[in-house]
Design a protein around this motif. Sequence first.
Motif, PDB file in Angstrom:
ATOM      1  N   ASP A   1       0.822  -1.215   0.000  1.00 27.80           N
ATOM      2  CA  ASP A   1       0.000   0.000   0.000  1.00 27.80           C
ATOM      3  C   ASP A   1       0.854   1.262   0.000  1.00 27.80           C
ATOM      4  O   ASP A   1       0.538   2.239  -0.683  1.00 27.80           O
ATOM      5  CB  ASP A   1      -0.956   0.008   1.192  1.00 27.80           C
ATOM      6  N   ASP A   2       1.942   1.240   0.768  1.00 27.26           N
ATOM      7  CA  ASP A   2       2.821   2.412   0.840  1.00 27.26           C
ATOM      8  C   ASP A   2       3.470   2.714  -0.509  1.00 27.26           C
ATOM      9  O   ASP A   2       3.507   3.861  -0.948  1.00 27.26           O
ATOM     10  CB  ASP A   2       3.912   2.203   1.889  1.00 27.26           C
ATOM     11  N   VAL A   3       3.994   1.691  -1.150  1.00 26.06           N
ATOM     12  CA  VAL A   3       4.664   1.881  -2.438  1.00 26.06           C
ATOM     13  C   VAL A   3       3.652   2.338  -3.490  1.00 26.06           C
ATOM     14  O   VAL A   3       3.934   3.233  -4.288  1.00 26.06           O
ATOM     15  CB  VAL A   3       5.384   0.594  -2.885  1.00 26.06           C
ATOM     16  N   TYR A   4       2.466   1.749  -3.471  1.00 24.92           N
ATOM     17  CA  TYR A   4       1.451   2.147  -4.443  1.00 24.92           C
ATOM     18  C   TYR A   4       1.015   3.594  -4.231  1.00 24.92           C
ATOM     19  O   TYR A   4       0.826   4.332  -5.195  1.00 24.92           O
ATOM     20  CB  TYR A   4       0.241   1.212  -4.396  1.00 24.92           C
ATOM     21  N   ALA A   5       0.906   4.016  -2.983  1.00 23.00           N
ATOM     22  CA  ALA A   5       0.534   5.407  -2.698  1.00 23.00           C
ATOM     23  C   ALA A   5       1.609   6.353  -3.221  1.00 23.00           C
ATOM     24  O   ALA A   5       1.298   7.399  -3.817  1.00 23.00           O
ATOM     25  CB  ALA A   5       0.321   5.605  -1.204  1.00 23.00           C
ATOM     26  N   GLU A   6       2.873   5.999  -3.031  1.00 24.56           N
ATOM     27  CA  GLU A   6       3.965   6.823  -3.549  1.00 24.56           C
ATOM     28  C   GLU A   6       3.941   6.860  -5.068  1.00 24.56           C
ATOM     29  O   GLU A   6       4.154   7.905  -5.683  1.00 24.56           O
ATOM     30  CB  GLU A   6       5.313   6.289  -3.071  1.00 24.56           C
ATOM     31  N   PHE A   7       3.682   5.692  -5.682  1.00 20.26           N
ATOM     32  CA  PHE A   7       3.594   5.624  -7.137  1.00 20.26           C
ATOM     33  C   PHE A   7       2.467   6.505  -7.655  1.00 20.26           C
ATOM     34  O   PHE A   7       2.651   7.265  -8.611  1.00 20.26           O
ATOM     35  CB  PHE A   7       3.389   4.175  -7.591  1.00 20.26           C
ATOM     36  N   GLN A   8       1.301   6.436  -7.048  1.00 21.41           N
ATOM     37  CA  GLN A   8       0.164   7.250  -7.482  1.00 21.41           C
ATOM     38  C   GLN A   8       0.472   8.739  -7.364  1.00 21.41           C
ATOM     39  O   GLN A   8       0.160   9.531  -8.258  1.00 21.41           O
ATOM     40  CB  GLN A   8      -1.093   6.914  -6.678  1.00 21.41           C
ATOM     41  N   GLN A   9       1.085   9.129  -6.254  1.00 19.35           N
ATOM     42  CA  GLN A   9       1.425  10.535  -6.046  1.00 19.35           C
ATOM     43  C   GLN A   9       2.427  10.998  -7.111  1.00 19.35           C
ATOM     44  O   GLN A   9       2.270  12.073  -7.696  1.00 19.35           O
ATOM     45  CB  GLN A   9       2.012  10.727  -4.651  1.00 19.35           C
ATOM     46  N   LEU A  10       3.431  10.201  -7.367  1.00 21.57           N
ATOM     47  CA  LEU A  10       4.427  10.543  -8.381  1.00 21.57           C
ATOM     48  C   LEU A  10       3.791  10.593  -9.771  1.00 21.57           C
ATOM     49  O   LEU A  10       4.058  11.508 -10.557  1.00 21.57           O
ATOM     50  CB  LEU A  10       5.569   9.528  -8.361  1.00 21.57           C
ATOM     51  N   ALA A  11       2.938   9.622 -10.064  1.00 22.25           N
ATOM     52  CA  ALA A  11       2.266   9.592 -11.371  1.00 22.25           C
ATOM     53  C   ALA A  11       1.395  10.826 -11.565  1.00 22.25           C
ATOM     54  O   ALA A  11       1.374  11.415 -12.649  1.00 22.25           O
ATOM     55  CB  ALA A  11       1.442   8.311 -11.503  1.00 22.25           C
ATOM     56  N   ASP A  12       0.696  11.232 -10.536  1.00 27.37           N
ATOM     57  CA  ASP A  12      -0.172  12.416 -10.635  1.00 27.37           C
ATOM     58  C   ASP A  12       0.637  13.704 -10.834  1.00 27.37           C
ATOM     59  O   ASP A  12       0.219  14.603 -11.558  1.00 27.37           O
ATOM     60  CB  ASP A  12      -1.043  12.560  -9.386  1.00 27.37           C
ATOM     61  N   GLN A  13       1.790  13.787 -10.188  1.00 29.17           N
ATOM     62  CA  GLN A  13       2.581  15.015 -10.239  1.00 29.17           C
ATOM     63  C   GLN A  13       3.463  15.116 -11.480  1.00 29.17           C
ATOM     64  O   GLN A  13       3.678  16.202 -12.005  1.00 29.17           O
ATOM     65  CB  GLN A  13       3.472  15.114  -8.997  1.00 29.17           C
ATOM     66  N   GLU A  14       4.004  13.996 -11.936  1.00 32.24           N
ATOM     67  CA  GLU A  14       5.053  14.043 -12.959  1.00 32.24           C
ATOM     68  C   GLU A  14       4.663  13.474 -14.321  1.00 32.24           C
ATOM     69  O   GLU A  14       5.351  13.733 -15.306  1.00 32.24           O
ATOM     70  CB  GLU A  14       6.292  13.271 -12.459  1.00 32.24           C
ATOM     71  N   PHE A  15       3.598  12.679 -14.397  1.00 30.95           N
ATOM     72  CA  PHE A  15       3.282  11.983 -15.637  1.00 30.95           C
ATOM     73  C   PHE A  15       1.835  12.236 -16.042  1.00 30.95           C
ATOM     74  O   PHE A  15       0.999  12.625 -15.233  1.00 30.95           O
ATOM     75  CB  PHE A  15       3.520  10.470 -15.472  1.00 30.95           C
ATOM     76  N   VAL A  16       1.540  11.977 -17.318  1.00 36.88           N
ATOM     77  CA  VAL A  16       0.196  12.175 -17.840  1.00 36.88           C
ATOM     78  C   VAL A  16      -0.729  11.055 -17.368  1.00 36.88           C
ATOM     79  O   VAL A  16      -1.850  11.307 -16.950  1.00 36.88           O
ATOM     80  CB  VAL A  16       0.222  12.245 -19.387  1.00 36.88           C
ATOM     81  N   THR A  17      -0.242   9.817 -17.443  1.00 32.41           N
ATOM     82  CA  THR A  17      -1.043   8.659 -17.033  1.00 32.41           C
ATOM     83  C   THR A  17      -0.220   7.735 -16.151  1.00 32.41           C
ATOM     84  O   THR A  17       1.016   7.804 -16.138  1.00 32.41           O
ATOM     85  CB  THR A  17      -1.520   7.843 -18.256  1.00 32.41           C
TER      86      THR A  17
END
Length: 78
Positions: A10-26
Motif C-alpha cells: 500500500d505504501d509503495v502504491y501510494a507513492e507511485f500514485q502521487q508521483l504519477a499524478d505530479q510528474e506523468f500524464v497517465t
Amino acid sequence: MPTFELNLSDDVYAEFQQLADQEFVTEEQAAEELIASGIEAYNVSVVDDDPRDEMLDGAENNMFDTAQDPGSLEDDRL
C-alpha cells in the motif's frame, strides 16, 4: 505491447500514485518510464579505464622482476 500484473504494498502504491499524478500524464506512462529507468540503472556496468591503475600495476610487477637481492654476499666484498 506486453502487459503484466504487479503486486505492490500500500505504501509503495501510494507513492507511485502521487508521483504519477505530479510528474506523468497517465499511470501507464509513469509505470513504463519508471520501470525503464530502473532497468537502465540496474544494468550499468562499471568501466575502469584509469590508465594510472595500469601504470601502477606494471610498475609493481617490474619492481619485483628487476630487483636485486640487497643482502647479496657479492656486494660485501672488500
